[in-house]
Design an enzyme around this catalytic site. Structure first.
Site, PDB file in Angstrom:
ATOM      1  N   ASN A  55      -4.374  22.916  35.985  1.00  0.00           N
ATOM      2  CA  ASN A  55      -4.705  22.543  34.599  1.00  0.00           C
ATOM      3  C   ASN A  55      -5.783  23.417  33.963  1.00  0.00           C
ATOM      4  OD1 ASN A  55      -6.682  21.380  36.166  1.00  0.00           O
ATOM      5  ND2 ASN A  55      -6.730  19.443  35.053  1.00  0.00           N
ATOM      6  N   GLU A  90     -13.494  17.527  43.820  1.00  0.00           N
ATOM      7  CA  GLU A  90     -13.436  17.167  42.394  1.00  0.00           C
ATOM      8  C   GLU A  90     -12.042  16.598  42.170  1.00  0.00           C
ATOM      9  OE1 GLU A  90     -15.882  17.306  40.351  1.00  0.00           O
ATOM     10  OE2 GLU A  90     -17.298  18.592  41.394  1.00  0.00           O
ATOM     11  N   CYS A  92      -8.952  16.026  34.052  1.00  0.00           N
ATOM     12  CA  CYS A  92      -9.466  14.940  34.896  1.00  0.00           C
ATOM     13  C   CYS A  92     -10.408  14.029  34.113  1.00  0.00           C
ATOM     14  CB  CYS A  92     -10.173  15.526  36.102  1.00  0.00           C
ATOM     15  SG  CYS A  92     -11.381  16.766  35.618  1.00  0.00           S
ATOM     16  N   GLU A 122     -20.468  20.348  40.682  1.00  0.00           N
ATOM     17  CA  GLU A 122     -20.334  21.747  40.295  1.00  0.00           C
ATOM     18  C   GLU A 122     -21.164  21.959  39.039  1.00  0.00           C
ATOM     19  OE1 GLU A 122     -16.070  22.323  39.987  1.00  0.00           O
ATOM     20  OE2 GLU A 122     -15.896  22.673  42.128  1.00  0.00           O
TER      21      GLU A 122
HETATM   22  P1  NAP Z   1      -2.744  18.416  43.459  1.00  0.00           P
HETATM   23  O1  NAP Z   1      -1.308  18.085  43.561  1.00  0.00           O
HETATM   24  O2  NAP Z   1      -3.686  17.647  44.275  1.00  0.00           O
HETATM   25  O3  NAP Z   1      -2.851  19.980  43.805  1.00  0.00           O
HETATM   26  C1  NAP Z   1      -4.056  20.682  43.719  1.00  0.00           C
HETATM   27  C2  NAP Z   1      -4.009  21.858  44.659  1.00  0.00           C
HETATM   28  O4  NAP Z   1      -3.944  21.385  46.004  1.00  0.00           O
HETATM   29  C3  NAP Z   1      -2.809  22.775  44.473  1.00  0.00           C
HETATM   30  O5  NAP Z   1      -3.209  24.112  44.691  1.00  0.00           O
HETATM   31  C4  NAP Z   1      -1.876  22.306  45.577  1.00  0.00           C
HETATM   32  O6  NAP Z   1      -0.926  23.261  45.970  1.00  0.00           O
HETATM   33  C5  NAP Z   1      -2.882  22.047  46.676  1.00  0.00           C
HETATM   34  N1  NAP Z   1      -2.390  21.211  47.763  1.00  0.00           N
HETATM   35  C6  NAP Z   1      -1.553  20.152  47.705  1.00  0.00           C
HETATM   36  N2  NAP Z   1      -1.332  19.658  48.948  1.00  0.00           N
HETATM   37  C7  NAP Z   1      -2.045  20.424  49.795  1.00  0.00           C
HETATM   38  C8  NAP Z   1      -2.235  20.433  51.213  1.00  0.00           C
HETATM   39  N3  NAP Z   1      -1.634  19.537  51.998  1.00  0.00           N
HETATM   40  N4  NAP Z   1      -3.026  21.380  51.752  1.00  0.00           N
HETATM   41  C9  NAP Z   1      -3.636  22.295  50.979  1.00  0.00           C
HETATM   42  N5  NAP Z   1      -3.487  22.363  49.636  1.00  0.00           N
HETATM   43  C10 NAP Z   1      -2.715  21.420  49.046  1.00  0.00           C
HETATM   44  O7  NAP Z   1      -3.280  18.306  41.969  1.00  0.00           O
HETATM   45  P2  NAP Z   1      -2.635  18.897  40.648  1.00  0.00           P
HETATM   46  O8  NAP Z   1      -1.466  18.084  40.294  1.00  0.00           O
HETATM   47  O9  NAP Z   1      -2.458  20.371  40.757  1.00  0.00           O
HETATM   48  O10 NAP Z   1      -3.847  18.659  39.608  1.00  0.00           O
HETATM   49  C11 NAP Z   1      -4.018  17.494  38.927  1.00  0.00           C
HETATM   50  C12 NAP Z   1      -5.103  16.641  39.551  1.00  0.00           C
HETATM   51  O11 NAP Z   1      -6.322  17.376  39.629  1.00  0.00           O
HETATM   52  C13 NAP Z   1      -5.427  15.431  38.704  1.00  0.00           C
HETATM   53  O12 NAP Z   1      -5.572  14.305  39.509  1.00  0.00           O
HETATM   54  C14 NAP Z   1      -6.762  15.800  38.065  1.00  0.00           C
HETATM   55  O13 NAP Z   1      -7.532  14.710  37.661  1.00  0.00           O
HETATM   56  C15 NAP Z   1      -7.393  16.595  39.143  1.00  0.00           C
HETATM   57  N6  NAP Z   1      -8.464  17.451  38.594  1.00  0.00           N
HETATM   58  C16 NAP Z   1      -9.760  17.113  38.855  1.00  0.00           C
HETATM   59  C17 NAP Z   1     -10.797  17.876  38.322  1.00  0.00           C
HETATM   60  C18 NAP Z   1     -12.237  17.524  38.601  1.00  0.00           C
HETATM   61  O14 NAP Z   1     -13.099  18.359  38.323  1.00  0.00           O
HETATM   62  N7  NAP Z   1     -12.548  16.347  39.114  1.00  0.00           N
HETATM   63  C19 NAP Z   1     -10.510  18.980  37.527  1.00  0.00           C
HETATM   64  C20 NAP Z   1      -9.179  19.296  37.282  1.00  0.00           C
HETATM   65  C21 NAP Z   1      -8.159  18.516  37.840  1.00  0.00           C
HETATM   66  P3  NAP Z   1       0.660  22.883  45.945  1.00  0.00           P
HETATM   67  O15 NAP Z   1       0.955  22.501  44.545  1.00  0.00           O
HETATM   68  O16 NAP Z   1       1.318  24.104  46.410  1.00  0.00           O
HETATM   69  O17 NAP Z   1       0.875  21.708  46.861  1.00  0.00           O
END
Ligand code: NAP
Length: 489
Positions: A159, A257, A291, A467
């Site tokens: 995102n 995060e 997020c 962060e």
């Molecule tokens: P996600 O599905 O958790 O994926 C995030 C990253 O983790 C991707 O690079 C993904 O790669 C990787 N990943 C997934 N499974 C993994 C595993 N088993 N081992 C290692 N890496 C793995 O999240 P998203 O859908 O991309 O992002 C949306 C989420 O991020 C939302 O919940 C949002 O709130 C959160 N977010 C939080 C913040 C904050 O600062 N708190 C900021 C931005 C976003 P793959 O897709 O290849 O699996």
């Protein structure tokens, strides 16, 4: 800037991974699409387990050099990286819009936001220091030093394809850590360009590594290798929990995060116009895919009708469209599954008694990509699925509530605790409610909370660590205590 021309420029545009100062390929590859029109942008190499192992080994070598590099030299190279990113802002923004979809001017804003963390961290590098301490033994001396944690694996979401990388990489590099970064498969192109610019900035070989590929193959090596001492992750709470479990075996440090379920509270004394403008700004940034996006807009009963009317007028003006079109306020969602998920949440809310005030449907037929209409609904229950889960789309959902205590109880009734927003002009309420909200960040009459100088992060299932600011750099250091006995005895 012509996208096709840019994607053919081998000087900047990369589809291989960056390991040990070189570009490496893999046996397989994956496609990257533009969510606004579903056209393929590029085929990116998947480096597999072998690439991940090579990256960890390179980072381990890089750490030996970087930890001994003076903080002033680290700072100088970080500032060079910053300059290069700023010089290439337009191209980086173009890549973000192409692979992630957000409007180009918003993508430029993301580059500026992400670059600010590099600038802050570069200056902070020279301010990482310890303290001298009183100790009980006569003549003895005690002091602390802060040293880099070691090799850090950074895993980032789609995102904010640039800022989620710089927000980790810059403070980690400032502290003296080396990196293995894995971006999301939806948005590797921006990340690879950041790696190209890091290469030009002159980080010693192995300090900055960025690999793309299947998370199920890369992940266990990035989290399980003994050389890796810390995992910095931004993404979903579900994956954060999994990575924390994987880190437990090696007692590795984690900075997480994760997801949010932000309440946006509008009290009856609030400036309702400012609050409605604040909802639009916070909610529709990145198409609602942040997020910190307001997930539950909780309005005091006696001003709720008035507020919904004002919000309706503003949301009716929000225009969805291709991020390269200058009049688009929001772009597409990241893919069709995201549209289906958001639509299902809205349909479920409506079948539970909610009313659609504006929007409420996918726009794929009209706009030809993964678009969802800017939407306002009201009247869902606090137990509905749309209230309990992260919407991650352009849907504002309004709830009505009674007094201050009732509102605080409802706002805190979630496992998440990242950002909360409070609109009120009563200073007593500001203190009582900001202290009562179980969230890591509170925006009072302020819809944008994050900046490079302030701590960004959550409580409860929204994460661990911060962060930004001095806290962001400290996160990547170990605090060591040294005792020297009997200097004067
Ligand atoms: P996600 O599905 O958790 O994926 C995030 C990253 O983790 C991707 O690079 C993904 O790669 C990787 N990943 C997934 N499974 C993994 C595993 N088993 N081992 C290692 N890496 C793995 O999240 P998203 O859908 O991309 O992002 C949306 C989420 O991020 C939302 O919940 C949002 O709130 C959160 N977010 C939080 C913040 C904050 O600062 N708190 C900021 C931005 C976003 P793959 O897709 O290849 O699996």
């Amino acid at each position: 800037m012509d996208l096709a021309e840019r994607l053919n420029d081998p000087a900047l545009f990369k589809t291989q991974s960056y390991v040990g100062g070189a570009w490496i390929g893999g046996d397989t590859s994956f496609a990257v699409d533009n969510p606004a029109n579903r056209q393929k942008l590029a085929e990116v190499a998947d480096v597999g387990e072998a690439g991940a192992k090579a990256a960890v080994a390179a980072a381990s070598d890089g750490f030996k050099v970087w930890r001994k590099t003076s903080p002033f030299e680290r700072s100088r190279i970080l500032l060079k990286w910053l300059d290069l990113i700023q010089d290439n802002t337009d191209d980086l923004a173009t890549l973000i819009t192409a692979e992630m979809g957000k409007p180009w001017r918003e993508a430029k804003g993301e580059i500026a936001y992400g670059a600010a963390f590099i600038e802050w961290s570069a200056h902070e590098a020279a301010r990482v220091h310890g303290e001298t301490l009183p100790v009980p033994a006569p003549g003895a001396r005690g002091w602390t030093i802060r040293q880099p944690v070691g090799v850090v694996s950074c895993i980032t979401p789609w995102n904010f394809p640039a800022a989620m990388i710089t927000r980790k990489a810059a403070p980690a590099l400032a502290a003296g850590c080396s990196l293995v970064i894995k971006p999301a498969p939806e948005t590797p192109l921006t990340a690879l360009t950041l790696a190209e610019l890091a290469d030009r900035a002159g980080f010693p070989r192995g300090v900055f590594n960025l690999i793309c590929g299947d998370a199920s193959k890369l992940g266990p090596i990035m989290t399980g290798s003994p050389e890796v001492r810390m995992i910095g992750f931004t993404g979903s709470t579900e994956v954060g929990k999994l990575l924390m479990r994987q880190a437990a075996d090696g007692i590795k440090r984690v900075a997480l995060e994760l997801g949010g379920n932000a309440p946006f509270i509008v009290m009856d004394d609030a400036d309702l116009d400012a609050a409605a403008a604040g909802v639009v700004q916070a909610k529709f940034r990145s198409g609602g895919q942040t997020c910190v996006s307001p997930n539950r807009i909780i309005v005091q009963d006696d001003v709720a009708d008035d507020f919904v009317e004002r919000l309706q007028a503003r949301i009716s003006e929000v225009k969805a469209g291709d991020g390269f079109a200058p009049d688009s306020d929001i772009g597409p969602l990241i893919h069709d599954e995201a549209v289906e998920r958001v639509d299902a949440l809205v349909k479920q809310a409506v079948s539970g008694g909610a009313r659609v005030v504006v929007g409420g449907q996918p726009l794929a037929d009209e706009l030809g990509g993964s678009f969802y209409a800017p939407t306002l609904i009201e009247g869902s229950g606090f137990d509905s699925e749309i209230a309990r889960s992260e919407i991650f789309g352009p849907v504002a959902s309004v709830y009505r509530a009674g007094d201050e205590k009732h509102i605080l109880d409802l706002a805190n009734d979630t496992p998440y605790g990242l950002a909360a927003y409070l609109y009120t002009r009563d200073i007593g309420r500001v203190h009582r409610m900001s202290e009562g909200l179980d969230y890591g960040m509170i925006g009072v009459n302020a819809p944008m909370v994050g900046s490079a100088s302030t701590p960004f992060g959550g409580m409860k299932e929204s994460g661990i660590g911060r962060e930004g600011g001095k806290w962001g750099v400290e996160e990547f250091t170990e605090l060591k205590y040294v005792l020297l006995s009997g200097v004067n005895s």
